[in-house]
Design an enzyme around this catalytic site. Sequence first.
Site, PDB file in Angstrom:
ATOM      1  N   CYS A   2       0.811  -1.214   0.000  1.00 66.29           N
ATOM      2  CA  CYS A   2       0.000   0.000   0.000  1.00 66.29           C
ATOM      3  C   CYS A   2       0.849   1.271   0.000  1.00 66.29           C
ATOM      4  O   CYS A   2       2.024   1.261   0.347  1.00 66.29           O
ATOM      5  CB  CYS A   2      -0.969   0.051   1.180  1.00 66.29           C
ATOM      6  SG  CYS A   2      -1.968  -1.426   1.423  1.00 66.29           S
ATOM      7  N   ARG A   3       0.238   2.346  -0.407  1.00 66.61           N
ATOM      8  CA  ARG A   3       0.781   3.695  -0.354  1.00 66.61           C
ATOM      9  C   ARG A   3      -0.343   4.609   0.119  1.00 66.61           C
ATOM     10  O   ARG A   3      -1.510   4.418  -0.257  1.00 66.61           O
ATOM     11  CB  ARG A   3       1.266   4.189  -1.717  1.00 66.61           C
ATOM     12  CG  ARG A   3       2.319   3.338  -2.414  1.00 66.61           C
ATOM     13  CD  ARG A   3       3.743   3.609  -1.890  1.00 66.61           C
ATOM     14  NE  ARG A   3       4.028   2.836  -0.680  1.00 66.61           N
ATOM     15  CZ  ARG A   3       5.181   2.911  -0.014  1.00 66.61           C
ATOM     16  NH1 ARG A   3       6.130   3.728  -0.417  1.00 66.61           N
ATOM     17  NH2 ARG A   3       5.363   2.164   1.059  1.00 66.61           N
TER      18      ARG A   3
END
Length: 252
Positions: A2-3
């Site tokens: 994720c970011r």
Amino acid sequence: MCRHIAYLGSPVSLGRLLVEPEHSLVRQSWAPRRQRYGTVNADGFGVGWYAEGDPVPARYRRDRPIWGDPGFPDLARVVRSGAFLAAVRDATVAGADGEAAAAPFASGPWLFSHNGSLRDWPDSVAETASALSARELLDLAARTDSALVWALVLHRLRQGDDLGTALAEAVRELAGAAPGSRLNLLLTDGAAIAATAWGDSLWYLSDPPAGRVVVASEPYDDDPRWYEVPDRTLLSATPARVTLTPLKETTP
């Protein structure tokens, strides 16, 4: 895994930060520069934003890659906000929760995202989860590690903890129960941001004269004012100030 990114400051279009920069969150969904685990964040995305005069944020979430949603660029172009949080997701394990598993998670004035994973999920944190009531467990947003992390943070917020304390204590408990977990958490109430660096990258860009601050998994451009947050650190931020506090490892 994720970011994510959070912004506080003068109202701007969502696209100004999420779409337009060379290394925007959209690009990070397939070509992150500093992600330590995983390579593609294509298991969903979401953005939550605050409208002037309304403390409860709106959200737009999908269970597809952000680049595959034809409606998002238009939404990002016309929606303006002085506070928002967005994320692209790489699932820890396969699941069927769809957009319910996509950050940001929300309750009342709060928006939350988790970049990382709980090691040996779910067995490792069964005892930690028992601290939640039956109602809180039934209200889990999804059957994912991130949803449980959010439930633990939300439990503390509802008990009166401030943003930073809620994150720090949740990280302490989860890291003790599941050593080796990656617990980069991001939380905002529209007025302040709290975040933890624990196992993956975290950066911030602070511009007090302009009254803005950005906290993100990685920089969206090459502005030299980006600062990397050391691992095992709690970040607390407003547009006027950023504070970094070391987090201590908990011995199992």
